[in-house]
Design a protein around this motif. Sequence first.
Motif, PDB file in Angstrom:
ATOM      1  N   PRO A  28      -6.146   5.269   4.495  1.00  0.00           N
ATOM      2  CA  PRO A  28      -6.587   5.989   3.292  1.00  0.00           C
ATOM      3  C   PRO A  28      -5.925   5.437   2.030  1.00  0.00           C
ATOM      4  CG  PRO A  28      -5.926   7.524   5.019  1.00  0.00           C
ATOM      5  CD  PRO A  28      -5.499   6.165   5.463  1.00  0.00           C
ATOM      6  N   GLU A  29      -6.482   5.811   0.894  1.00  0.00           N
ATOM      7  CA  GLU A  29      -5.938   5.329  -0.378  1.00  0.00           C
ATOM      8  C   GLU A  29      -4.748   6.139  -0.863  1.00  0.00           C
ATOM      9  OE1 GLU A  29      -8.780   4.773  -3.458  1.00  0.00           O
ATOM     10  OE2 GLU A  29     -10.122   3.600  -2.190  1.00  0.00           O
ATOM     11  N   GLU A  30      -4.566   7.307  -0.259  1.00  0.00           N
ATOM     12  CA  GLU A  30      -3.449   8.149  -0.673  1.00  0.00           C
ATOM     13  C   GLU A  30      -2.773   8.764   0.544  1.00  0.00           C
ATOM     14  OE1 GLU A  30      -4.210  10.984  -3.754  1.00  0.00           O
ATOM     15  OE2 GLU A  30      -5.706   9.676  -4.697  1.00  0.00           O
ATOM     16  N   ALA A  31      -1.548   9.178   0.337  1.00  0.00           N
ATOM     17  CA  ALA A  31      -0.835   9.895   1.391  1.00  0.00           C
ATOM     18  C   ALA A  31      -1.548  11.214   1.665  1.00  0.00           C
ATOM     19  CB  ALA A  31       0.603  10.154   0.955  1.00  0.00           C
ATOM     20  N   PRO A  32      -1.494  11.694   2.910  1.00  0.00           N
ATOM     21  CA  PRO A  32      -2.150  12.973   3.223  1.00  0.00           C
ATOM     22  C   PRO A  32      -1.401  14.137   2.573  1.00  0.00           C
ATOM     23  CG  PRO A  32      -0.820  12.258   5.079  1.00  0.00           C
ATOM     24  CD  PRO A  32      -0.798  11.129   4.084  1.00  0.00           C
ATOM     25  N   ASP A  33      -2.139  15.173   2.227  1.00  0.00           N
ATOM     26  CA  ASP A  33      -1.501  16.384   1.714  1.00  0.00           C
ATOM     27  C   ASP A  33      -0.770  17.133   2.827  1.00  0.00           C
ATOM     28  OD1 ASP A  33      -2.008  16.270  -0.945  1.00  0.00           O
ATOM     29  OD2 ASP A  33      -3.844  17.464  -0.878  1.00  0.00           O
TER      30      ASP A  33
ATOM     31  N   VAL B  75       0.830  -1.211   0.000  1.00  0.00           N
ATOM     32  CA  VAL B  75       0.000   0.000   0.000  1.00  0.00           C
ATOM     33  C   VAL B  75       0.867   1.264   0.000  1.00  0.00           C
ATOM     34  CG1 VAL B  75      -1.825   1.252   1.205  1.00  0.00           C
ATOM     35  CG2 VAL B  75      -1.890  -1.238   1.115  1.00  0.00           C
ATOM     36  N   MET B  76       1.979   1.238   0.732  1.00  0.00           N
ATOM     37  CA  MET B  76       2.858   2.420   0.726  1.00  0.00           C
ATOM     38  C   MET B  76       3.460   2.651  -0.665  1.00  0.00           C
ATOM     39  SD  MET B  76       2.710   4.061   3.462  1.00  0.00           S
ATOM     40  CE  MET B  76       1.012   3.531   3.561  1.00  0.00           C
ATOM     41  N   LEU B  77       3.768   1.565  -1.377  1.00  0.00           N
ATOM     42  CA  LEU B  77       4.303   1.732  -2.737  1.00  0.00           C
ATOM     43  C   LEU B  77       3.218   2.271  -3.668  1.00  0.00           C
ATOM     44  CD1 LEU B  77       7.321   0.848  -3.829  1.00  0.00           C
ATOM     45  CD2 LEU B  77       6.721   0.476  -1.460  1.00  0.00           C
ATOM     46  N   ASP B  78       1.977   1.931  -3.394  1.00  0.00           N
ATOM     47  CA  ASP B  78       0.868   2.545  -4.149  1.00  0.00           C
ATOM     48  C   ASP B  78       0.756   4.042  -3.807  1.00  0.00           C
ATOM     49  OD1 ASP B  78       0.208   0.281  -5.559  1.00  0.00           O
ATOM     50  OD2 ASP B  78      -1.740  -0.050  -4.593  1.00  0.00           O
ATOM     51  N   TRP B  79       0.812   4.364  -2.522  1.00  0.00           N
ATOM     52  CA  TRP B  79       0.773   5.795  -2.115  1.00  0.00           C
ATOM     53  C   TRP B  79       1.876   6.571  -2.840  1.00  0.00           C
ATOM     54  CZ3 TRP B  79       0.100   7.265   3.784  1.00  0.00           C
ATOM     55  CH2 TRP B  79      -1.147   6.821   4.246  1.00  0.00           C
ATOM     56  N   LEU B  80       3.076   6.015  -2.765  1.00  0.00           N
ATOM     57  CA  LEU B  80       4.214   6.732  -3.340  1.00  0.00           C
ATOM     58  C   LEU B  80       4.092   6.805  -4.865  1.00  0.00           C
ATOM     59  CD1 LEU B  80       6.877   8.198  -2.905  1.00  0.00           C
ATOM     60  CD2 LEU B  80       8.019   5.983  -2.710  1.00  0.00           C
ATOM     61  N   GLY B  81       3.631   5.716  -5.470  1.00  0.00           N
ATOM     62  CA  GLY B  81       3.406   5.727  -6.917  1.00  0.00           C
ATOM     63  C   GLY B  81       2.409   6.815  -7.319  1.00  0.00           C
TER      64      GLY B  81
ATOM     65  N   VAL C 227       6.936   8.837   7.624  1.00  0.00           N
ATOM     66  CA  VAL C 227       7.413  10.055   6.951  1.00  0.00           C
ATOM     67  C   VAL C 227       6.299  10.696   6.132  1.00  0.00           C
ATOM     68  CG1 VAL C 227       8.955  10.899   5.119  1.00  0.00           C
ATOM     69  CG2 VAL C 227       9.847   9.445   6.960  1.00  0.00           C
ATOM     70  N   PHE C 228       5.555   9.889   5.375  1.00  0.00           N
ATOM     71  CA  PHE C 228       4.464  10.446   4.572  1.00  0.00           C
ATOM     72  C   PHE C 228       3.448  11.161   5.463  1.00  0.00           C
ATOM     73  CE2 PHE C 228       4.994   6.831   1.219  1.00  0.00           C
ATOM     74  CZ  PHE C 228       6.141   7.446   0.746  1.00  0.00           C
ATOM     75  N   ARG C 229       3.140  10.568   6.597  1.00  0.00           N
ATOM     76  CA  ARG C 229       2.098  11.124   7.451  1.00  0.00           C
ATOM     77  C   ARG C 229       2.586  12.301   8.278  1.00  0.00           C
ATOM     78  NH1 ARG C 229      -1.100   6.377  10.381  1.00  0.00           N
ATOM     79  NH2 ARG C 229      -2.517   8.123  10.798  1.00  0.00           N
ATOM     80  N   MET C 230       3.838  12.274   8.704  1.00  0.00           N
ATOM     81  CA  MET C 230       4.331  13.373   9.533  1.00  0.00           C
ATOM     82  C   MET C 230       4.731  14.599   8.715  1.00  0.00           C
ATOM     83  SD  MET C 230       3.782  12.323  12.506  1.00  0.00           S
ATOM     84  CE  MET C 230       4.478  13.770  13.307  1.00  0.00           C
ATOM     85  N   TYR C 231       5.056  14.392   7.440  1.00  0.00           N
ATOM     86  CA  TYR C 231       5.371  15.540   6.584  1.00  0.00           C
ATOM     87  C   TYR C 231       4.181  15.940   5.711  1.00  0.00           C
ATOM     88  CZ  TYR C 231      10.327  15.724   7.746  1.00  0.00           C
ATOM     89  OH  TYR C 231      11.514  15.885   8.407  1.00  0.00           O
TER      90      TYR C 231
END
Lengths: 432, 432
Positions: free
Chosen positions: B43-48, A117-123, A317-321
């Motif tokens: 969620p399906e995507e990283a947060p903004d 799922v993280m690779l999908d987020w990053l993609g 990192v994705f969530r904190m930034y």
Amino acid sequence: MDITEFRKRGKEMVDYVADYLETIEQRQVYPDVEPGYLRSLIPEEAPDEPEAYEDVIQDIERVIMPGVTHWHSPFFFAYFPTASSFPAMLADMLCGAIGCIGFSWAASPACTELETVMLDWLGKMLRLPKDFLAGTEGQGGGVIQGTASEATLVALLAARSRIVKQIQAHDPQRSEVEIISKLVAYSSDQFCATLGTTPSCAFDRITELGPICNAEGMWMHIDAAYAGSAFICPEFRPLLDGVEFADSFNFNPHKWLLVNFDCSTMWVKRRADIIGAFKMDPLYLKHDHQESGLVTDYRHWQIPLGRRFRSLKLWFVFRMYGLRGLQAYIRKHVGLAKEFERLVRNDERFEICADVVLGLVCFRLKGSNELNELLLRRINGARRVHLVPCQLAGAFVLRFAVCSRTTESRHAQEAWRHISELASELLRGQKR
Amino acid sequence: MDITEFRKRGKEMVDYVADYLETIEQRQVYPDVEPGYLRSLIPEEAPDEPEAYEDVIQDIERVIMPGVTHWHSPFFFAYFPTASSFPAMLADMLCGAIGCIGFSWAASPACTELETVMLDWLGKMLRLPKDFLAGTEGQGGGVIQGTASEATLVALLAARSRIVKQIQAHDPQRSEVEIISKLVAYSSDQFCATLGTTPSCAFDRITELGPICNAEGMWMHIDAAYAGSAFICPEFRPLLDGVEFADSFNFNPHKWLLVNFDCSTMWVKRRADIIGAFKMDPLYLKHDHQESGLVTDYRHWQIPLGRRFRSLKLWFVFRMYGLRGLQAYIRKHVGLAKEFERLVRNDERFEICADVVLGLVCFRLKGSNELNELLLRRINGARRVHLVPCQLAGAFVLRFAVCSRTTESRHAQEAWRHISELASELLRGQKR
């Protein structure tokens, strides 16, 4: 060490780490030690009996720190950045504690599933074509490799395996060895299709290469180890145009996306291609769900069998930034490189040797290679900043890479003042 | 997250880690989740925008833990152990903070030099022949690879490179492809010479294989991934006899020597063999000392370019346990396996399927494979202990591997009572 002592020592270590990073600017960025320095500072053998923890900790400053090149000093401008952030370090602590080995879905479902799922987020952050995403029904998907070298090797082996199977499907008589002896891998002198080379951050024209690869049935792998992180910014995303022609793509969040080493993210369009090259299925790794087609067993996607829970670092990192925080970070670094470029351009003794596209400035004194080698020697000899060179079309060139998370304008300015003074000294000496 | 918040969050994380490990026994060792469970929880995507740290932390219990297989639970007896200890975790925190990439000596001298010396320490603990040690003048030496798979691949590539060069030295006309097409790698069905196979911890007879390899000029690589840690005990060291014939040897301290993953230690007799296969020297990685012969550039020893400061883990563990502490740890695990073996042997419904040499017991119900498959299904279905099977000479066999650092006699006893009850239920059901 029991749990009670770990609570105490762990908190002390958090403070040591915080102190180290808070004051890193005051440390000499490149060490003074000579080869072999360490061996004489410690015993020749491991101790028979346990030592006191205090002795171990004191040895960090006595034995280790004198020999450390401080990659996270804001005066470190060498190689490319290696990422570091507090959320990633916290996630790594958790990763160490859970300590699972994620070679199959069953070996720790969360480890495998969060990674997918993280690779999908990053993609999605990179706006990769949908073919590269796993989703719930996709044929593609992503995996965390240790390094870009491993990702490239995996792509190469998957490509080889696919073409051997294709040829043998038409002509079952031909042996694997004979087919392999005729295979060709095309690359530039930086290898495979590269977005952001190490010497000068140059970009291959993948919109031109891609259609040729597709027409000829060649596997196209794109490596954007350093530059890839920048593609989360819309203004840099056009550099990735043409990725739709690729079979596989990878870059290193552990370079420039605030995720501590190691975390090299790789996507493939058809996961069957990569699994076909590596599949291994002993009974002790089988589990109930593997034939269902619903689960990913990442051991088939990589050289190693074992793997850590590295996606936790991405998640933290994705969530904190947030995407905006990460974009701001990339833009800050690019801005610092542009600022340094302007300083160089304003000094007519110097020249810029390659377009400054992202966070790297390639520059040199107008004049001989010897002169520039001497300049670099003085810069690194003075130990106030650290740079490495590269070779561009025969010229010896200095690389200024914005590396540390804490590099600010004042560091770039101070680095330039220092370099420019050393150049003045050098040129005065040459005139005599 | 700034430094002040990291100090706070880091200490909270130390407590979370300590709490997790302190109470891990109360968690269900193997999770209940179905494939795909995680995707729907996030969620399906990283947060903004950045999220609150509290939300991230709460999600560890909500999203991650329900899908974790708890490898460090004292009721985890599957696969082989993966090591974990407090000193190693503290060292990993430090490793993350220093965050250097040790591809060359200059990239961080301490990182390279501590690794070389720690591999000498460990080599001496194993009483490896002196040829494998670096010392100050040796031709051999050690390196930390990520996993045993990588060590084996490196050995294979080094062997191939050496023999190709030897043949071409005699006959320069022969092409590399033609030579490679004629090369043969000999292995058992567990690959290369193995001390302690995964299914049953069986040992190849390297004192017989070694002289043949040497006489025929074949590269001999020995993999003792799991068993290697035991060789620090004099009573188990004879299992390593014959290593003097080998060209390369590796085992995984990250399995059984209290050093958290990843840390696979590999030694070679002639470092020139391994460097010859991998050498890459772009200008940006050159440094003043590399031609002196005094320094090691570990990038020539491995597939990846980048590498973490993993030797810190070895240093902390060796010093905080001492050789005697580590030996005691190995002996405790072997003792627990012997204790479990006795329990099995005392129950005439069961049989032991392979010699119990170290920490693994292979056993089964006397009877059909189907019966044993059913038993294993019930054991893992009950979720109180976790085991995986193996296949030995056609028989479906259950593996009981002593894994966790905190496994004690009471856990082995309770596991046996539980397994034995499930067997009784199963056999009663069969009789009806």
